[in-house]
Design a protein around this motif. Structure first.
Motif, PDB file in Angstrom:
ATOM      1  N   PHE A   1       0.891  21.993 -46.101  1.00 14.48           N
ATOM      2  CA  PHE A   1       1.529  21.131 -45.105  1.00 14.48           C
ATOM      3  C   PHE A   1       0.783  21.197 -43.776  1.00 14.48           C
ATOM      4  O   PHE A   1       0.506  20.170 -43.145  1.00 14.48           O
ATOM      5  CB  PHE A   1       2.983  21.581 -44.940  1.00 14.48           C
ATOM      6  CG  PHE A   1       3.749  20.874 -43.856  1.00 14.48           C
ATOM      7  CD1 PHE A   1       4.163  19.558 -44.001  1.00 14.48           C
ATOM      8  CD2 PHE A   1       4.057  21.540 -42.674  1.00 14.48           C
ATOM      9  CE1 PHE A   1       4.878  18.917 -43.004  1.00 14.48           C
ATOM     10  CE2 PHE A   1       4.765  20.902 -41.659  1.00 14.48           C
ATOM     11  CZ  PHE A   1       5.180  19.590 -41.837  1.00 14.48           C
ATOM     12  N   ILE A   2       0.440  22.415 -43.338  1.00 14.61           N
ATOM     13  CA  ILE A   2      -0.306  22.596 -42.096  1.00 14.61           C
ATOM     14  C   ILE A   2      -1.675  21.929 -42.190  1.00 14.61           C
ATOM     15  O   ILE A   2      -2.106  21.212 -41.269  1.00 14.61           O
ATOM     16  CB  ILE A   2      -0.473  24.103 -41.794  1.00 14.61           C
ATOM     17  CG1 ILE A   2       0.890  24.762 -41.524  1.00 14.61           C
ATOM     18  CG2 ILE A   2      -1.413  24.312 -40.606  1.00 14.61           C
ATOM     19  CD1 ILE A   2       1.561  24.308 -40.274  1.00 14.61           C
ATOM     20  N   SER A   3      -2.349  22.143 -43.286  1.00  9.97           N
ATOM     21  CA  SER A   3      -3.691  21.588 -43.451  1.00  9.97           C
ATOM     22  C   SER A   3      -3.679  20.068 -43.471  1.00  9.97           C
ATOM     23  O   SER A   3      -4.555  19.421 -42.895  1.00  9.97           O
ATOM     24  CB  SER A   3      -4.301  22.125 -44.752  1.00  9.97           C
ATOM     25  OG  SER A   3      -5.581  21.581 -44.972  1.00  9.97           O
ATOM     26  N   LYS A   4      -2.678  19.504 -44.099  1.00 11.90           N
ATOM     27  CA  LYS A   4      -2.609  18.045 -44.225  1.00 11.90           C
ATOM     28  C   LYS A   4      -2.395  17.372 -42.870  1.00 11.90           C
ATOM     29  O   LYS A   4      -3.022  16.348 -42.571  1.00 11.90           O
ATOM     30  CB  LYS A   4      -1.475  17.668 -45.175  1.00 11.90           C
ATOM     31  CG  LYS A   4      -1.244  16.167 -45.292  1.00 11.90           C
ATOM     32  CD  LYS A   4      -0.084  15.861 -46.241  1.00 11.90           C
ATOM     33  CE  LYS A   4       0.167  14.355 -46.319  1.00 11.90           C
ATOM     34  NZ  LYS A   4       1.304  14.034 -47.228  1.00 11.90           N
TER      35      LYS A   4
ATOM     36  N   ASN B   1      10.399  23.791 -43.493  1.00  9.70           N
ATOM     37  CA  ASN B   1       9.590  24.985 -43.259  1.00  9.70           C
ATOM     38  C   ASN B   1      10.175  25.872 -42.165  1.00  9.70           C
ATOM     39  O   ASN B   1      10.041  27.096 -42.222  1.00  9.70           O
ATOM     40  CB  ASN B   1       8.157  24.581 -42.909  1.00  9.70           C
ATOM     41  CG  ASN B   1       7.393  24.102 -44.125  1.00  9.70           C
ATOM     42  OD1 ASN B   1       7.322  24.785 -45.137  1.00  9.70           O
ATOM     43  ND2 ASN B   1       6.826  22.902 -44.038  1.00  9.70           N
ATOM     44  N   LEU B   2      10.837  25.268 -41.191  1.00  7.97           N
ATOM     45  CA  LEU B   2      11.498  26.074 -40.167  1.00  7.97           C
ATOM     46  C   LEU B   2      12.629  26.906 -40.771  1.00  7.97           C
ATOM     47  O   LEU B   2      12.817  28.072 -40.408  1.00  7.97           O
ATOM     48  CB  LEU B   2      12.050  25.178 -39.048  1.00  7.97           C
ATOM     49  CG  LEU B   2      11.032  24.467 -38.160  1.00  7.97           C
ATOM     50  CD1 LEU B   2      11.757  23.626 -37.105  1.00  7.97           C
ATOM     51  CD2 LEU B   2      10.104  25.469 -37.494  1.00  7.97           C
TER      52      LEU B   2
ATOM     53  N   ASN C   1       8.265  35.226 -43.808  1.00  7.44           N
ATOM     54  CA  ASN C   1       9.659  35.098 -44.240  1.00  7.44           C
ATOM     55  C   ASN C   1       9.817  34.231 -45.488  1.00  7.44           C
ATOM     56  O   ASN C   1      10.936  34.033 -45.953  1.00  7.44           O
ATOM     57  CB  ASN C   1      10.499  34.498 -43.110  1.00  7.44           C
ATOM     58  CG  ASN C   1      10.644  35.437 -41.926  1.00  7.44           C
ATOM     59  OD1 ASN C   1      10.856  36.638 -42.099  1.00  7.44           O
ATOM     60  ND2 ASN C   1      10.508  34.898 -40.716  1.00  7.44           N
ATOM     61  N   MET C   2       8.697  33.721 -46.013  1.00  3.68           N
ATOM     62  CA  MET C   2       8.764  32.786 -47.142  1.00  3.68           C
ATOM     63  C   MET C   2       8.425  33.451 -48.455  1.00  3.68           C
ATOM     64  O   MET C   2       7.692  34.457 -48.494  1.00  3.68           O
ATOM     65  CB  MET C   2       7.780  31.620 -46.919  1.00  3.68           C
ATOM     66  CG  MET C   2       8.121  30.708 -45.759  1.00  3.68           C
ATOM     67  SD  MET C   2       6.860  29.406 -45.597  1.00  3.68           S
ATOM     68  CE  MET C   2       7.524  28.459 -44.231  1.00  3.68           C
TER      69      MET C   2
END
Length: 618
Positions: free
Chosen positions: A610-613, A368-369, A598-599
């Motif tokens: 991903f953040i929520s998990k 993700n980075l 940017n995605m």
């Protein structure tokens, strides 16, 4: 004279003659012992140095023969000239670490030794006593073992041997058993030889001898086969007593020191799975041999001479390995280091393996980075794996982004890893300063700027420039241990290079440029892992504070805080704890929005999940 007297004289003379004749007969009939010099001559004829010299002469004659004088037809002439040219190229490129040229040259050496010199099953044991294991040296046994394991495991032969026989364990052997070290001993190699080698055919023996001749002729001595193995690195000349003598009062003391200490050429080390291991059973035959290897191993692409004035050289090899060589008087002895990258097996799954709990958390964080176009520092000590991790992380970037790399030497080998991407690397030359390469970089449709390693103040200024203009984001590696040390080092570099004059402004600019710090490390057993992934953000101040507050004391405190307080803050988002990766602090909301922007849409959705998990949303 009386006839009886004459008869007696003749009789005595006859007896004497008979005795002399009998003596001569027995002397003549007695088998003659071989002369000592003939035994010595035979030993010399089949010695490795003689074979090396013979090979050298034969190859030189072959490539230097005037083909015009041989009366060859046009087709024969062109065929012979092609072979000569190919052999010349192989001799030039073999010392660059080009495996194909090495193998080609070894084929010629094998033909010379077998067909011209006449090595066969009857005399090959005169070169190395293969049938008498007790007479084999440690190098003989090691060479035979490498040839044995290579037949099945190729360039993983050394790795297989170390793992199978547990040679890479920590031992308490050196310094009288008082100190722990990683070392492979002569006794261990002897034990492995007894377990593994049951018999050798003629081809096995010839292969070992050909390799021995090659490594002394054009190769890297005792380290030649080791350099080709799939290991992390190799070094020579970094242990043992230097050849210079130490002043002592008594001859007996000097002799005692010589007997008890290893010579400087007992100095072959490998870097294997994060561990530096001494191959104490192996040594360069002489200091001159170590010097020869050091003088040849950096010659790829003709980087220039290594003189007493320059003292050291850093270069790459044909297979992408990085090589560093030092020499006296800059160093106390000749020495070299080869840092290898196992490019064919380089993957994020191998670097962040499932042996660590929640390894997928770390992989997806890096993913993700990169998709979020975040300027990221890969930090850690030497050998921790930061460069390898940076190379694999590039695979997460969008393939439509143009990659531009500026390096001191060609080390990242991105074109080999990602041949279908738009990528090119530049490096600094004596005639082209790095700043010029950076300026050119801005004019080549750059999306992602990549710095192999930031190790000098001038390169630090390049990195800051890269983040300001000319590219979407930047990634680089650095040796900093902490994030605070990383920011401080770059701040001091900007000040030292007079790019900026004010310390706080310089620090603020660095903190604004570097958004993430991925810190990798390795423990004492050589295990590598990501210690932390740290977010770097500027401290945000309420700009309306002074407009909405009339309290003089509060205004003064706020003024002092802004003038002397922290400019930035660090927050660990992910940490390595108890053998696994753990999500710690959530990513800041502003940074999340920046990354999402940017995605691609599908990656935004995956990022939100991903953040929520792992952090329950922000």
């Amino acid at each position: 004279m009386d006839s009886s007297i004459i008869f007696n004289i003749l009789f005595i003379a006859l007896i004497i003659s008979g005795l002399i004749g009998l003596l001569l007969y027995f002397l003549w009939k007695k088998p003659k012992r071989p002369k000592a010099d003939s035994v010595q001559a035979q030993a010399e004829k089949y010695s490795i140095p003689i074979l090396v010299e013979y090979t050298k002469v034969m190859i030189n004659e072959f490539i230097n023969t005037n083909l015009m004088d041989m009366g060859l037809s046009g087709e024969e002439y062109e065929r012979r000239q092609a072979v000569v040219n190919e052999l010349r190229n192989a001799m030039r490129n073999a010392i660059s670490g080009e495996i194909r040229d090495k193998l080609y040259l070894k084929e010629h050496i094998e033909a010379i030794l077998e067909h011209d010199y006449g090595l066969n099953e009857k005399n090959i044991d005169l070169v190395i006593p293969f049938k008498q294991p007790d007479r084999l040296t440690s190098q003989d046994r090691f060479d035979i073992l490498m040839n044995h394991f290579k037949k099945k495991h190729g360039y993983k032969a050394l790795t297989f041997m170390i793992e199978k026989h547990k040679l890479g364990l920590l031992k308490r052997i050196i310094e009288g058993g008082k100190s722990e070290s990683y070392v492979i001993t002569e006794e261990e190699i002897q034990a492995v030889y007894r377990k593994e080698i049951r018999g050798l055919d003629f081809k096995d023996k010839l292969d070992v001898i050909v390799q021995r001749v090659y490594q002394l002729y054009k190769g890297f001595g005792v380290t030649d086969e080791i350099r080709d193995m799939n290991i992390d690195g190799l070094s020579g000349g970094v242990s043992g007593a230097p050849s210079k003598m130490t002043t002592v009062e008594h001859v007996a003391e000097l002799v005692g020191q010589m007997r008890s200490s290893k010579r400087g050429n007992n100095s072959v080390w490998i870097f294997y799975k994060g561990k530096t291991i001494h191959l104490s059973f192996l040594e360069f035959e002489t200091d001159l041999e170590l010097k020869r290897v050091a003088q040849n191993i950096y010659k790829h692409n003709s980087p220039g001479p290594l003189t007493e004035t320059s003292g050291f050289v850093v270069n790459d090899m044909a297979d992408g390995s990085r090589v560093v060589v030092v020499r006296p008087p800059f160093a106390e002895s000749w020495a070299f280091w080869v840092r290898k990258f196992d490019i064919p097996n380089l993957s994020i799954e191998n670097l962040i393996s499932d042996t660590h709990e929640q390894a997928d958390l770390a992989r997806n964080m890096i993913k993700n980075l990169m998709k979020g176009a975040q300027t990221t520092a890969y930090t850690g000590k030497t050998g921790a794996g930061k460069t390898s991790l940076m190379m694999t992380s590039i695979g997460f970037m969008y393939a439509f982004l143009n990659l531009r790399t500026v390096e001191l030497i060609f080390e990242l080998n991105l074109r080999q890893l990602y041949p279908e991407r738009n990528s090119i690397a530049f490096r600094e030359l004596p005639t082209i300063p790095g700043q010029e390469a950076l300026n050119l970089n801005k004019k080549t449709d750059t999306d992602v700027s990549i710095l192999g390693e930031v190790a000098s103040q001038s390169v630090a200024t390049w990195m800051i420039q890269m983040t300001q203009v000319g590219s979407l984001f930047t990634i680089f590696s650095h040796h900093a241990v902490t994030t605070r040390q990383l920011i401080k080092w770059f701040r001091d570099a900007l000040l030292a290079m007079q790019i900026m004059q004010d310390e706080r402004l310089a620090e603020e600019q660095v903190a604004e440029a570097i958004k993430w710090d991925i810190h990798v490390t390795r423990d004492q057993q050589g295990n590598r892992y990501i210690e932390r992934i740290t977010e770097i953000t500027l401290v945000q101040y309420d700009e309306s504070f002074f407009e909405n507050t009339n309290d003089y004391e509060q205004l003064m405190k706020e003024s002092i805080r802004r003038k002397h307080g922290p400019l930035w803050k660090e927050r660990n988002i992910l940490e390595y704890r108890d053998g696994g990766y753990v999500a710690v602090n959530p990513i800041s909301p502003d940074r999340i929005q920046e990354m999402r922007g940017n995605m691609l849409e599908e990656d935004q959705i995956a990022f939100d999940a991903f953040i929520s998990k792992h952090w329950g949303g922000n």
